[in-house]
Design a protein around this motif. Sequence first.
Motif, PDB file in Angstrom:
ATOM      1  N   ASP A  79      -5.226   3.088  -5.744  1.00 18.39           N
ATOM      2  CA  ASP A  79      -5.999   3.677  -4.483  1.00 18.39           C
ATOM      3  C   ASP A  79      -5.465   2.590  -3.023  1.00 18.39           C
ATOM      4  N   LYS A  80      -4.224   3.585  -2.382  1.00 13.78           N
ATOM      5  CA  LYS A  80      -4.266   2.708  -1.461  1.00 13.78           C
ATOM      6  C   LYS A  80      -4.891   2.185  -0.591  1.00 13.78           C
ATOM      7  N   SER A  81      -6.403   2.418  -0.429  1.00 13.90           N
ATOM      8  CA  SER A  81      -7.571   2.324   0.642  1.00 13.90           C
ATOM      9  C   SER A  81      -7.824   0.956  -0.210  1.00 13.90           C
ATOM     10  N   LYS A  82      -8.069   0.522  -1.078  1.00 10.40           N
ATOM     11  CA  LYS A  82      -8.342  -0.496  -2.152  1.00 10.40           C
ATOM     12  C   LYS A  82      -7.429  -2.056  -2.310  1.00 10.40           C
ATOM     13  N   ALA A  83      -5.592  -1.111  -1.461  1.00  9.87           N
ATOM     14  CA  ALA A  83      -4.986  -2.604  -2.121  1.00  9.87           C
ATOM     15  C   ALA A  83      -4.513  -3.795  -1.370  1.00  9.87           C
ATOM     16  N   PRO A  84      -4.446  -4.943  -1.499  1.00 13.72           N
ATOM     17  CA  PRO A  84      -4.156  -6.042  -1.237  1.00 13.72           C
ATOM     18  C   PRO A  84      -4.254  -6.332   0.212  1.00 13.72           C
ATOM     19  N   ASP A 117       0.841  -1.486   0.174  1.00 11.97           N
ATOM     20  CA  ASP A 117       0.174  -0.326   0.344  1.00 11.97           C
ATOM     21  C   ASP A 117       0.501   1.170  -0.038  1.00 11.97           C
ATOM     22  N   ASP A 150      -5.035 -12.323  -1.849  1.00 10.50           N
ATOM     23  CA  ASP A 150      -4.724 -11.715  -3.201  1.00 10.50           C
ATOM     24  C   ASP A 150      -3.446 -10.111  -3.402  1.00 10.50           C
TER      25      ASP A 150
END
Length: 440
Positions: free
Chosen positions: A399-404, A209, A410
């Motif tokens: 998008d950092k908030s969506k980084a696995p 992230d 994932d």
Amino acid sequence: MQLKQFTRWILLSILLILVTTVQAQQNKPTAIDKQATAILPKVIEWRRYLHQHPELSNREYQTAQYIADHLKKLGLEVQTGIAKTGIVAILRGGQPGPVVALRADMDALPVKERVDVPFKSTVRAEYMGDTVSVMHACGHDSHVAMLMGAAEILASMKKEVPGTVKFFFQPAEEGPPGTEEGGALLMVKEGCMDNPKVDAVFGMHIESDIEVGNFEYKSGAFMASSDWFTINIKGKQSHGSQPWKGIDPIVVGSEIVNALQTIVSRQSELTKAPVVITVGKFHSGVRPNIIPEEAVLQGTIRTLDSKMQKETFDRIRKMATAIAEAMGAKAEVTFENKTLVTYNDPTLVKMMVPMLERTAGKENVREREWVTGSEDFSYYGEKAPSFFVYFGGMPKGADKSKAPPHHTPDFYIDDSRLDVGVKAFCNWVFDYAKAVGSKK
């Protein structure tokens, strides 16, 4: 008057030429920059091979062989079998200087990969009696590949290298299985920081992230200690239809789980440092209609201050035993230390941050807050000043908030800028020697 203006013009012109020359020299790629760029395709190839062939903690046999073969070709002094499967390789430079250690961890996790990449892992292995899928779900494959690249570059510059470089390829950072010893603690125990004695140790961890090619760090306490706890609750067995004839350890355990969170929310001085208490395992019973005799809770504690660590232990023990006693049961609490606080020596940080800014660009290096994750890199810091940083692997613009997150199926790393990490490993050697002065 005209002569004065002409003289001033000449002086300004000379000054402009000097400034331009200095800027050009500052922006000129160094030998390390050029080699890191050239070696990047190989680093990516190594990383993807390792990703496709992951091995679990203390079982990194093929990984260690792959690394050792590469290091031996470089002419390094290679010691294998350290801490079971670890490697210590030594490069003795041609210039006087200190002893610097660079570390990468090698192990993967019992996680089944969902990411659809050509080098996806399909490996299966035995873990604690079960057959599990195995995946590099924390980026250790990237760490190994970057340090292999740094070793190749530094070996090619041997005559210019100051002092001695020790390369640590460490097994079992994720923790050895069962009751086995392993990881950084065993590496240190078996002498990796001695003969020759290490003056400073550096390491990095790729993060899913943080944008690719960026660095983040914190001076002082950076990553939390990791301690595990077990609470054994002894009740009284009874039929599920007659709870009044027994003492239900599941109910007692449930009360303890809820109460433990008040240690964080109501008893810990969180403005001083964070505390995390997590119960990750609650085991009890064999049938739905039997109140069991025993229950076992297990969890982890994360602290960033030694005094708060001790206070948290005391509060957990006191709270669990008191709740159990109040409900007619008994509770026994035990603790197991896993890692120390990862502490970045402030003097070393001050010395080395300019190097990170030069390597990645000042705008791509940031100081951050505490991290409640833990790292056994902390054990090296008990023996010598240490500096551990985060290195970005998130695709640019994502998008950092969506980084696995790490440790998930994932988990994904963009390996297109691993050359920046290679440069940092190499530059640590030269910049530390320059900062402390030459010595043998």
